[in-house]
Motif scaffolding. Sequence first.
Motif: not given
Length: 493
Positions: A131-152
Amino acid sequence: MDKRRPRVPASPEQRRSQLRAVDDQTDPGDEPVEPAAERRVHRSTAAKTSTAKGPAAKTSTAKGPAADTRDADTSDGAAGRRWKAERADSRQNRVQRFWSFLEIGNPYTTFWLILGSTLALSIIGLTFVLSSTSVDPTGGAFTTATRQATWAAIGLVGMLVMMVLPTRWLRAIGWFLMLLSAVLLALVAFTPLGHTGGGSTNWLRIGPVQGQPSEVAKLGLVMWGAAVLAKKGRLLSQFAHWVTPFVAPGALSVLVLVLAGGDLGTSLIIILIVGTLLFAAGVAMRYFVIAASLAAVMVALLMLVTPYRMMRVWAWLGVNCDHPTDPCHQMQQGYYALASGGFWGVGLGQSRQKWDYIPEVHNDFIFTIIGEELGLLGTLTVLGLFAVLAVGMFRVAYNTNDQFTRLVCLGVIAWINGQAFINIGMVTGLLPVVGVPLPFISYGGSALTVTLIAVGVVLNFARRQRLDGRPRPRRSSSPSKATKTSHRNPMSV
């Protein structure tokens, strides 16, 4: 033949004479009969007298001798003392029932309390990182969440592995993690592999992989320190035995390497872990007073010699907010987010402060987004899950006779819940900003993975107790004379 004298009935003349004799007899204490008019006057006078004396006289007249006894009991405070004693007994019973709930529980329930609260916190963390990174202006809205899910996912696998390992292996794993963390921290502090961010150098970057070795150091310090202190046993009453090798060179070397990178927040967590392990192991209380004084002086000096840390302290106090760097901006925007959420929140994904108003919103200040989108109800839910996790781990620590198990559980509680307290106190204004992430929820792959592995270690102990099928019987509260020593006994939890 019956020789008793037969009873002869009295004649009518005798009966009349007996009745006249009874009528003529008068009681010396009786008063002469008054006329009706005088009786009415006396009755009205008595009514006025009773009215003048007030309700107390009526009450005492109506209640009689029993009222005198009760009044005597009330006058000397006996009834009040009985009421206070009953209230004290009632409070004591409630406290005992509450502590029994915290300490003793079904081992099956304890296992699922730990596992369920951990999974719930991890899911909430992934949701709000997205939710907090879905407004990423660079266009990678799901990049950070996907990386976090991988570590999880990696952390969950590590948690399952640690949960099924033989318990006797955990002591050796603690030594390995302690040595590994020392090497990685040295690479961060003294080689170009160290990466700086947020004013401190506490990341290790090797190719595309980046992580915080200090997170590994927390787990290694808990497991290795528990193994060393448990092996020392009664020798901890001597100063040299609890200082060497746990405090120096073990914990002190880790603390120096972390401070060499300028990470004050992690240093506070390490100090908290060390203090908790020593307290639970039974070190005398006077050493904690000296150590706490030295730690407070050291932290104050670190803040004074580092300008950006001192700027955070002034911002926390509301001083120098008009500085060109705007040090109060992050805290003020966090307050706006929490205030605008109200009780129910503005809705999941509907936060307005995450649109670049709060710096590092997906990391240290992610709790403000929870408060804005889910309101007070959401923040209380997160606090409740941390409390449930602490209760489950505390039950595992209480229901064991193994000192190593007890120390590991208490060390993990101090680590996770202490870090959560510092983070939530920081974003709500109770503490200055020190850059400590919220466990399970803030963005950070290495922190999430290592924390899940630490929970797996505690689940290993909980699983063993579940297989045993019964908790440890509660100890007596009064130790025998044979167990009393000159130093403070190890903590009975």
